[in-house]
Write a protein that holds these residues in place. Structure first.
Motif, PDB file in Angstrom:
ATOM      1  N   ARG A 117      -7.776  -0.591 -11.693  1.00 20.66           N
ATOM      2  CA  ARG A 117      -7.612  -1.653 -12.872  1.00 20.66           C
ATOM      3  C   ARG A 117      -9.826  -1.573 -12.610  1.00 20.66           C
ATOM      4  NH1 ARG A 117      -4.606  -5.091 -10.374  1.00 20.66           N
ATOM      5  NH2 ARG A 117      -5.943  -5.957  -9.479  1.00 20.66           N
TER       6      ARG A 117
ATOM      7  N   ILE B  27       2.444   2.687  -3.263  1.00 21.40           N
ATOM      8  CA  ILE B  27       1.814   3.592  -4.875  1.00 21.40           C
ATOM      9  C   ILE B  27       1.438   4.423  -5.338  1.00 21.40           C
ATOM     10  CG2 ILE B  27      -0.345   4.145  -5.441  1.00 21.40           C
ATOM     11  CD1 ILE B  27      -1.898   1.491  -3.594  1.00 21.40           C
TER      12      ILE B  27
ATOM     13  N   ILE C 140      -0.453  -3.051  -9.962  1.00 20.99           N
ATOM     14  CA  ILE C 140      -0.718  -2.791  -7.682  1.00 20.99           C
ATOM     15  C   ILE C 140      -1.813  -2.628  -7.869  1.00 20.99           C
ATOM     16  CG2 ILE C 140       0.728  -1.911  -5.829  1.00 20.99           C
ATOM     17  CD1 ILE C 140       2.664  -0.506  -7.648  1.00 20.99           C
ATOM     18  N   ASP C 141      -3.045  -1.792  -8.314  1.00 14.49           N
ATOM     19  CA  ASP C 141      -4.415  -1.297  -8.047  1.00 14.49           C
ATOM     20  C   ASP C 141      -5.472  -1.443  -8.486  1.00 14.49           C
ATOM     21  OD1 ASP C 141      -5.912   0.383  -6.260  1.00 14.49           O
ATOM     22  OD2 ASP C 141      -4.899   1.897  -5.646  1.00 14.49           O
ATOM     23  N   PRO C 142      -5.728  -2.697  -8.374  1.00 10.07           N
ATOM     24  CA  PRO C 142      -6.843  -2.692  -8.315  1.00 10.07           C
ATOM     25  C   PRO C 142      -8.738  -1.955  -8.186  1.00 10.07           C
ATOM     26  CG  PRO C 142      -7.152  -3.901  -5.875  1.00 10.07           C
ATOM     27  CD  PRO C 142      -5.519  -3.184  -6.385  1.00 10.07           C
ATOM     28  N   ARG C 143      -8.467  -0.186  -7.183  1.00 14.53           N
ATOM     29  CA  ARG C 143      -9.097   0.258  -7.705  1.00 14.53           C
ATOM     30  C   ARG C 143      -9.135   1.466  -8.715  1.00 14.53           C
ATOM     31  NH1 ARG C 143      -7.556   2.328  -1.671  1.00 14.53           N
ATOM     32  NH2 ARG C 143      -5.182   1.496  -2.956  1.00 14.53           N
TER      33      ARG C 143
ATOM     34  N   ASN D 284       0.762  -1.042  -0.241  1.00 13.24           N
ATOM     35  CA  ASN D 284       0.239  -0.059  -0.001  1.00 13.24           C
ATOM     36  C   ASN D 284       0.508   1.374  -0.566  1.00 13.24           C
ATOM     37  OD1 ASN D 284      -3.200  -0.271   0.266  1.00 13.24           O
ATOM     38  ND2 ASN D 284      -2.280  -2.374   1.844  1.00 13.24           N
TER      39      ASN D 284
END
Lengths: 305, 532
Positions: free
Chosen positions: A303, A228, A298-301, A225
């Motif tokens: 994606r 990022i 890295i960040d599914p949000r 986290n």
């Protein structure tokens, strides 16, 4: 996700076009290339001949469109000094610059990130203050000064000349350190604040309440986290590294692109300067494109946007 | 059988706090399959008790005396590594913000599995346990959900996932720290029901922390009321709710049941109207243009001197509607009038003059005040901009500070010197400094403790009596609406579901959605008792 990538590709192309245009304009307004090329005491007719040969007598607009046309065909012009294609002059210097820059980035990351993490985990303790003090120093110290001091110490204390030999270990480490020091300081500070923010996040408290041990909490939850915002910084710091490499190469006599750029600007070697700036612009744009794509990994949000 | 027993627990506070002990002499116990509600407001020390049971008290909060026993044996010292093996296995805890208590970068299923993994359970068993527990908390399509990331879950789903995580290893004790406070009322009812069901089926002891006596009356077997670190009252739920002894308990209970006294409209004239308001938000870039219809065909009339509450769950469009009335958004269609004049597209100086007559009080009293400016300059700024002299503006600000229950000396102080409730009073004074005809309150008491909420609501009503302004009160909380509203507009998915006299709607809702909303509100029994 498609639109996320598409938007960034378009932005990359636009940025590139703007850069090309700016370089084209600046180099023509910063002095007369023909006068710089011709011998110092050359009569006006000779200078005019040079100008005509270089196509500098044509209107600016047609020079510009001709230049863009050449770029599209992969024709980047010839160095007026060596007569070789500017691409070839550039490529000859590229490996040693990549080597220096790569080592510098590696040193900055390998030292900066752990230092920041150590400071974060020992927040408020003496080690935290020491690391943060060092990082401010590293960030604030001009790299030409640090480089010169290194060379001086080498010469006066160890009777050896540091720099210039890419095959010798020490001759690589010191220029790389000179180049990477500022980034190292920035990475350390950023890693610290970013990690501090995540180790106090609610999901970290919740993970503790679920019986997950400290090491695992840190490595599996806090570090990803915290990374990022760091990815952004690493992408941006590439610009600083490129700019710094011009000075560093000059100080250590490193035979790289930075040195070539300084020389080409001084001698108004238009094609070479234009190509180097173009290459730097492409590098920066690609680096930031990669950063944007890394976010997706890295960040599914992001994606699912 | 007693699962948890806390005996005379005292926990210290760092020097310079408002008191010496975070928690003082707290004693209670929770038995197998029992729900104990620990009730108190912010700063009462209820969460400190929970942290102490979990062994997670920070160094700054040392245990001074007393002990905690778990199934007859004393618990390890705070932060002792021995706790690692107990958490999730013997005791688990869930928090208020379920979404934030999940790692945003990892799939829900992986996070659940990790709990089993660190407690040494093999892979095949882990998979099965996760599938079973997701099923047990009634999540639709558990397989698909296990592959989802936290941001893809709704608030209710996230709380179910977190409950699943807590109960995965079947602990004897579940600590729930305000688990439904951030949820919509219908979702809250579902989650409360789920916790009840799991407690029944598994015999889990539940230590439920809340500030809401509505919730208490729905689920508690026993109740412990805390204030400023001390237990003020405790006992069996039914008698305590029927006959509370301590005045503080009575205050909290009243906050859960208060109703506005019906008022007849003195002056029926309409100050402001909204007719068929629609608002569509457009967002996105060239590739992903998105349109969201936030408000669909909503009409409303604000009568002079009366309060209209707009209630709805999150995403119902109530705040967007308020922004339209404030002319902070340009409506997509529909008409707004103010004192009979069409103001839908008013611009320039005329709009500037109108702004002064419609003021707003926002939800977050901490974010709404500039921390670097004095209270006085914040309140006096509006009148000065609109042409008052400095001396007049100051006199007025000091007068307003007194009206909202503060002293004129507050004028030269800064926001950080005030509590949340006091700050909201300051925000109200600021809004009233321009003598508005209409005051719009957007969730203005939602961030406050219940007893403070009651005080601020009373202040709103008192000021309205004295100054005669018209009020629009946006809230997600039906009890707040009940405590303040003359008229009521119920919104769902951007539409007006029901609109009319508040008392009539509460007594006799005509629409299914309103009925469901009222039925979901916690503490039905309480309300029935107080109405009788």
């Amino acid at each position: 996700m498609i639109s996320y990538i598409g938007l960034r590709l378009i932005r990359a192309v636009v940025t590139l076009l703007i850069t090309i245009t700016l370089v084209f304009i600046f180099i023509r307004f910063s002095g007369d290339p023909a006068a710089a090329l011709a011998p110092p005491d050359a009569p006006q007719e000779v200078i005019d001949q040079y100008r005509e040969a270089l196509g500098l007598d044509k209107p600016l607009w047609s020079q510009y469109t001709a230049y863009l046309g050449q770029l599209l065909q992969g024709d980047f012009g010839y160095s007026v000094h060596t007569g070789l294609p500017s691409v070839q002059v550039f490529l000859a210097r590229l490996p040693s610059t990549l080597f220096l820059g790569g080592t510098a980035l590696a040193v900055a990351l390998a030292a900066g990130l752990p230092l920041g993490a150590i400071a974060a985990l020992n927040r408020g303790k003496p080690i935290d203050r020491l690391v943060m003090g060092f990082s401010v120093f590293a960030f604030a110290l001009p790299n030409f000064l640090f480089g010169l001091v290194i060379i001086l110490i080498g010469a006066l204390v160890f009777q050896t000349y540091i720099g210039s030999n890419p095959d010798s270990f020490l001759d690589v480490v010191f220029p790389a350190l000179t180049l990477g020091l500022a980034s190292m300081g920035a990475f350390a500070r950023f890693a610290r604040s970013s990690l501090l923010e995540t180790i106090n996040a609610p999901f970290m408290v919740a993970a503790e309440a679920r019986g997950i041990g400290r090491t695992r909490r840190l490595l599996r939850h806090a570090v990803p986290n915290a990374s990022i915002p760091l990815v952004t910084l690493i992408g941006l710091s590439l610009g600083g590294l490129i700019a710094g490499s011009i000075v560093t190469e000059q100080v250590f006599g490193w035979p790289g692109v930075g040195q070539l750029l300084v020389r080409s600007v001084a001698t108004r070697d238009i094609a070479t300067v234009q190509f180097i700036v173009l290459a730097v612009a492409v590098t920066m744009i690609l680096a930031n494109l990669i950063v944007d794509l890394l976010y997706l990994v890295i960040d599914p949000r992001i994606r699912s946007k | 059988m007693t699962i948890l027993s806390i005996n005379n627990l005292s926990v210290g506070l760092p020097d310079g706090g408002d008191r010496d002990l975070a928690v003082e002499g707290v004693t209670f116990s929770v038995g197998k399959g029992e729900t104990l509600c620990l009730v108190g407001e912010s700063g009462s020390g209820k969460s400190v008790v929970a942290q102490a049971v979990m062994g997670m008290l920070p160094l700054q909060l040392p245990v001074k005396s007393g002990n905690i026993e778990f199934m007859g044996a004393p618990l390890p010292a705070q932060r002792d590594p021995a706790y690692l093996a107990m958490r999730s296995v013997r005791m688990a805890m869930i928090f208020q913000d379920a979404g934030a208590s999940l790692d945003p970068l990892q799939r829900v299923g992986d996070q659940l599995e990790e709990i089993a993994l660190v407690h040494g359970i093999d892979r095949a068993t882990r998979k099965k346990m996760v599938a079973d527990i997701l099923d047990a908390v009634h999540l639709p399509d558990p397989k698909k959900l296990a592959r989802a990331y936290p941001h893809q879950l709704s608030g209710g789903q996230a709380q179910r996932v977190v409950i699943a995580a807590a109960l995965l290893l079947n602990p004897e004790l579940l600590i729930a720290d305000e688990p439904t406070t951030a949820l919509d009322v219908t979702t809250q009812a579902e989650i409360l029901e789920l916790i009840e069901e799991l407690r029944r089926d598994r015999g889990t002891a539940v230590l439920f922390i809340t500030h809401d006596f509505g919730v208490v009356s729905d689920i508690a077997d026993r109740v412990v009321v805390m204030r400023k670190g001390e237990v003020v009252e405790s006992g069996e739920a039914a008698p305590l709710l029927r006959n509370p002894q301590h005045p503080y308990t009575r205050t909290l209970l009243a906050a859960a049941t208060s109703r506005a006294a019906p008022r007849d409209a003195v002056d029926k004239s309409a100050v402001m109207t909204a007719q068929n308001i629609c608002l569509t938000y457009k967002s996105g870039g060239p590739f992903n243009r998105r349109e969201v219809e936030a408000v669909k065909d909503v009409s409303l009339t604000l009568h002079k001197g009366r309060t209209t509450a707009v209630v709805g769950e999150s995403g119902s469009g109530k705040s967007s509607f308020a922004r339209c009335l404030l002319r902070l958004e340009d409506v997509t269609s529909g008409t707004l009038t103010f004192e009979g004049r069409d103001i839908t597209h008013l611009e320039g100086a005329e709009m500037q003059a109108l702004r002064k007559r419609i003021q707003v009080v926002l939800q977050d009293p901490f974010g709404a005040l500039n921390p670097r400016r004095t209270i006085g300059s914040a309140i006096a700024e509006g009148p000065i901009i609109h042409g008052a002299t400095r001396a007049d503006a100051r006199a007025k600000a000091e007068n307003l500070l007194e009206m909202v229950g503060l002293t004129p000396q507050a004028y030269d102080r800064h926001p950080h010197e005030f509590s949340g409730g006091q700050r909201q009073r300051i925000c109200i004074a600021r809004a009233l400094a321009l003598d508005p005809d209409v005051l719009i309150a957007d969730e203005s008491v939602s961030a406050l403790d219940v007893s403070i909420q009651a005080q601020v609501l009373a202040l709103f009503r008192d000021l309205q009596q004295r100054l005669g302004f018209t009020m629009l009160f946006i809230t997600h909380d039906l009890r707040v609406a009940a405590a303040i509203a003359d008229d009521l507009l119920v919104m769902q998915n951007g539409r007006a579901v029901e609109y009319g006299n508040a008392a009539e709607i509460f007594a006799n809702p005509s629409q299914d959605y309103t009925k469901a909303l009222l039925a979901a509100a916690p503490g039905q029994d309480l309300t029935a008792v107080s109405a009788a």
